[in-house]
Scaffold this motif. Structure first.
Motif, PDB file in Angstrom:
ATOM      1  N   TYR A 162     -57.072  47.587 -28.374  1.00  0.00           N
ATOM      2  CA  TYR A 162     -58.430  47.481 -28.911  1.00  0.00           C
ATOM      3  C   TYR A 162     -58.826  48.794 -29.593  1.00  0.00           C
ATOM      4  O   TYR A 162     -59.392  48.795 -30.699  1.00  0.00           O
ATOM      5  CB  TYR A 162     -59.412  47.151 -27.789  1.00  0.00           C
ATOM      6  CG  TYR A 162     -60.826  46.909 -28.258  1.00  0.00           C
ATOM      7  CD1 TYR A 162     -61.334  45.620 -28.377  1.00  0.00           C
ATOM      8  CD2 TYR A 162     -61.670  47.973 -28.582  1.00  0.00           C
ATOM      9  CE1 TYR A 162     -62.633  45.390 -28.815  1.00  0.00           C
ATOM     10  CE2 TYR A 162     -62.968  47.757 -29.023  1.00  0.00           C
ATOM     11  CZ  TYR A 162     -63.447  46.466 -29.135  1.00  0.00           C
ATOM     12  OH  TYR A 162     -64.732  46.252 -29.582  1.00  0.00           O
ATOM     13  N   ALA A 163     -58.540  49.906 -28.946  1.00  0.00           N
ATOM     14  CA  ALA A 163     -58.948  51.203 -29.485  1.00  0.00           C
ATOM     15  C   ALA A 163     -58.293  51.487 -30.831  1.00  0.00           C
ATOM     16  O   ALA A 163     -58.906  52.092 -31.716  1.00  0.00           O
ATOM     17  CB  ALA A 163     -58.604  52.306 -28.485  1.00  0.00           C
ATOM     18  N   ALA A 164     -57.035  51.063 -31.004  1.00  0.00           N
ATOM     19  CA  ALA A 164     -56.307  51.321 -32.247  1.00  0.00           C
ATOM     20  C   ALA A 164     -56.484  50.223 -33.284  1.00  0.00           C
ATOM     21  O   ALA A 164     -56.029  50.363 -34.429  1.00  0.00           O
ATOM     22  CB  ALA A 164     -54.818  51.485 -31.937  1.00  0.00           C
ATOM     23  N   TRP A 165     -57.149  49.140 -32.912  1.00  0.00           N
ATOM     24  CA  TRP A 165     -57.225  47.939 -33.769  1.00  0.00           C
ATOM     25  C   TRP A 165     -58.138  48.170 -34.970  1.00  0.00           C
ATOM     26  O   TRP A 165     -59.127  48.907 -34.891  1.00  0.00           O
ATOM     27  CB  TRP A 165     -57.754  46.782 -32.955  1.00  0.00           C
ATOM     28  CG  TRP A 165     -57.424  45.410 -33.480  1.00  0.00           C
ATOM     29  CD1 TRP A 165     -58.251  44.572 -34.183  1.00  0.00           C
ATOM     30  CD2 TRP A 165     -56.195  44.702 -33.299  1.00  0.00           C
ATOM     31  NE1 TRP A 165     -57.603  43.378 -34.445  1.00  0.00           N
ATOM     32  CE2 TRP A 165     -56.344  43.436 -33.920  1.00  0.00           C
ATOM     33  CE3 TRP A 165     -54.993  45.017 -32.677  1.00  0.00           C
ATOM     34  CZ2 TRP A 165     -55.330  42.482 -33.934  1.00  0.00           C
ATOM     35  CZ3 TRP A 165     -53.981  44.075 -32.685  1.00  0.00           C
ATOM     36  CH2 TRP A 165     -54.143  42.830 -33.299  1.00  0.00           C
ATOM     37  N   ASP A 166     -57.795  47.536 -36.053  1.00  0.00           N
ATOM     38  CA  ASP A 166     -58.637  47.547 -37.238  1.00  0.00           C
ATOM     39  C   ASP A 166     -59.422  46.244 -37.306  1.00  0.00           C
ATOM     40  O   ASP A 166     -58.870  45.189 -37.590  1.00  0.00           O
ATOM     41  CB  ASP A 166     -57.786  47.714 -38.501  1.00  0.00           C
ATOM     42  CG  ASP A 166     -58.644  47.810 -39.755  1.00  0.00           C
ATOM     43  OD1 ASP A 166     -59.108  48.913 -40.061  1.00  0.00           O
ATOM     44  OD2 ASP A 166     -58.850  46.762 -40.423  1.00  0.00           O
ATOM     45  N   PHE A 167     -60.711  46.329 -37.022  1.00  0.00           N
ATOM     46  CA  PHE A 167     -61.598  45.172 -37.110  1.00  0.00           C
ATOM     47  C   PHE A 167     -62.261  45.175 -38.494  1.00  0.00           C
ATOM     48  O   PHE A 167     -63.357  45.690 -38.666  1.00  0.00           O
ATOM     49  CB  PHE A 167     -62.653  45.216 -36.004  1.00  0.00           C
ATOM     50  CG  PHE A 167     -62.107  45.051 -34.616  1.00  0.00           C
ATOM     51  CD1 PHE A 167     -61.866  43.784 -34.089  1.00  0.00           C
ATOM     52  CD2 PHE A 167     -61.831  46.160 -33.819  1.00  0.00           C
ATOM     53  CE1 PHE A 167     -61.364  43.625 -32.802  1.00  0.00           C
ATOM     54  CE2 PHE A 167     -61.338  46.013 -32.527  1.00  0.00           C
ATOM     55  CZ  PHE A 167     -61.097  44.743 -32.020  1.00  0.00           C
ATOM     56  N   ASP A 168     -61.530  44.680 -39.461  1.00  0.00           N
ATOM     57  CA  ASP A 168     -62.047  44.613 -40.833  1.00  0.00           C
ATOM     58  C   ASP A 168     -62.562  45.965 -41.305  1.00  0.00           C
ATOM     59  O   ASP A 168     -63.674  46.096 -41.849  1.00  0.00           O
ATOM     60  CB  ASP A 168     -63.153  43.562 -40.940  1.00  0.00           C
ATOM     61  CG  ASP A 168     -62.649  42.158 -40.647  1.00  0.00           C
ATOM     62  OD1 ASP A 168     -61.495  41.863 -41.032  1.00  0.00           O
ATOM     63  OD2 ASP A 168     -63.386  41.369 -40.028  1.00  0.00           O
TER      64      ASP A 168
END
Length: 456
Positions: free
Chosen positions: A184-190
């Motif tokens: 989650y911390a490294a994720w790219d949410f748009d």
């Protein structure tokens, strides 16, 4: 929990059966559900996942005051569910006024039929096959329930906890739940990095960057392994069947049902003669009559040869008696395990239907890099180097030191300002979830870390 896919050994199936100061004041304090310490299990609507009616939602077990300014959101590990954290949450909230703990139940929990635990005869309901079982052949929707789906759902929870930015959110998890938190911390949410949603990260016996290398079976994420696993999912193997290796049944949910039944009876009638023992497979059945608490102990205690990742240090069967009871001698009293396992009908400790695709994606997440393989699976791990929030990592004897070494590597290759690293090699993988407060190194060391977050 992160169970190994290389097969579960129970010493060849039994081998013959034979800032912690603040928390120290909590150890002897009984838990009470006052106005500021309510426990509620609430649904949250999430995006469409193609599953049956009622499955487009997740649940959160909330422990502590709604007036809290900081929320610790915890993600359970493989086959884990919200009740994994109920006891830890109670202890943390008692030690830290101003903190609420949210325990996340993935959308898969909506697939389980737990109605039998609300009735008078759960044994008959489940072991005689009266419950609503999910047919993998009719569950093709689960083939798409991977990490991307989980993280979109988790973001709904994180945003709800933040209340529009008016509250701090600390994100953490146990085992593969810790891996999920790191993803989650490294994720790219748009275009929005996930780490910007949180104030700190809490990793309990899990993570990335080789966190599981010290176990007997590290991650399976070579391109060849991933291709083979995806082909199996395409062929209909949509649920992870690792727990069938325990020997308590060959359905995706069989072992989980047995364990929750054991907890249910141990919680309600610990000293009564076990009602489950006569129904157990012969290879796992205790050789002497045992109580309900005794049977639960046999199923969870490390002394009976269960692997580290599904066991605790609790005690032993009584040395004598027509019906052998359970004697607590370890850090995790069997009554606390029973309390966690029997928390309701809902929430529960065990997830029945773990998607095989989620297992694949979490293994591929381990390098914590935006690789070609990760991108091919739709994993948007683009912001690992940008992490800039404090990190706490706790390890037991489970991975033989690689949990903390992996966490140190994450910190070294990011902008994380500081890391807190704690180890207790006297614990097995599940002990931190259920151990007595006075003997739980996790809660004793997590309290000062969270206090630092509160004061930041």
């Amino acid at each position: 929990m992160r169970l190994m896919t290389g097969g579960l050994s129970r010493r060849s199936v039994l081998g013959g059966m034979a800032g912690g100061l603040a928390l120290s004041s909590v150890a002897g304090t009984a838990w009470s559900r006052g106005a500021d310490h309510r426990e509620r299990y609430v649904p949250l609507a999430v995006g469409t996942g193609g599953g049956p009616a009622g499955s487009d939602r997740v649940h959160v077990l909330k422990v502590g005051p709604d007036t809290a300014h900081t929320v610790l959101v915890m993600v359970p590990g493989m086959f884990g569910a919200a009740n994994d954290f109920r006891l830890v949450a109670r202890d943390l909230v008692a030690a830290l006024p101003g903190v609420q703990v949210w325990s996340f139940d993935r959308r898969e929990e909506s697939l389980a039929d737990r109605a039998g635990f609300a009735g008078a005869d759960p044994l008959g309901y489940y072991l005689d096959g009266r419950y609503r079982a999910l047919d993998p052949a009719a569950s093709g929707f689960a083939a798409g329930w991977g990490l991307a789906r989980t993280l979109e759902d988790l973001r709904t929870v994180v945003r709800a906890a933040a209340r529009g930015g008016s509250r701090r959110v600390v994100l953490g998890g146990h085992s593969w739940g810790a891996t999920t938190a790191m993803a989650y911390a490294a994720w790219d949410f748009d275009g929005h990095p996930g780490y910007r949603d949180v104030s700190a990260l809490v990793l309990v016996d899990g993570g990335v960057h080789g966190a599981f290398d010290g176990t007997d079976a590290p991650v399976q994420n070579s391109p060849e392994q991933v291709k083979e696993r995806l082909a199996a999912i395409d062929g209909g193997a949509v649920f992870d069947m690792t727990l069938s290796g325990v020997g308590l049944g060959d359905r995706a949910e069989s072992t989980q049902i047995w364990y929750q039944l054991a907890g249910w009876y141990a919680h309600r009638d610990p000293d009564g003669r076990s009602v489950l023992q006569p129904r157990m497979p012969e290879a796992l059945r205790p050789a002497v009559p045992v109580t309900n608490a005794g049977l639960l102990g046999v199923l969870v205690d490390a002394g009976f040869g269960w692997p580290n990742d599904i066991s605790v240090h609790s005690g032993h069967l009584a040395d004598s008696g027509d019906v052998r009871g359970w004697v607590d001698t370890g850090i995790t009293p069997i009554g606390r395990v029973a309390t966690a396992y029997a928390g309701g009908p809902e929430p529960a400790v065990w997830e029945w239907y773990w998607p095989a695709r989620l297992s694949v994606d979490l293994d591929v997440t381990d390098p914590y890099q935006d690789t070609d393989l990760a991108r091919s699976l739709g994993l948007r791990l683009r912001h690992a180097a940008g992490l800039d929030v404090p990190l706490y990592a706790f390890e037991t004897s489970y991975a033989k030191g690689t949990i903390v070494s992996a966490a140190r590597e994450v910190v070294a290759n990011s902008r994380i300002p500081y890391g807190a690293y704690e180890t207790d090699n006297g614990m097995n993988h599940l002990d931190p979830l259920f151990a007595a407060p006075s003997q739980n190194t996790l809660t004793r060391t997590l309290v000062p870390f969270l206090r630092g977050v509160l004061l930041a």
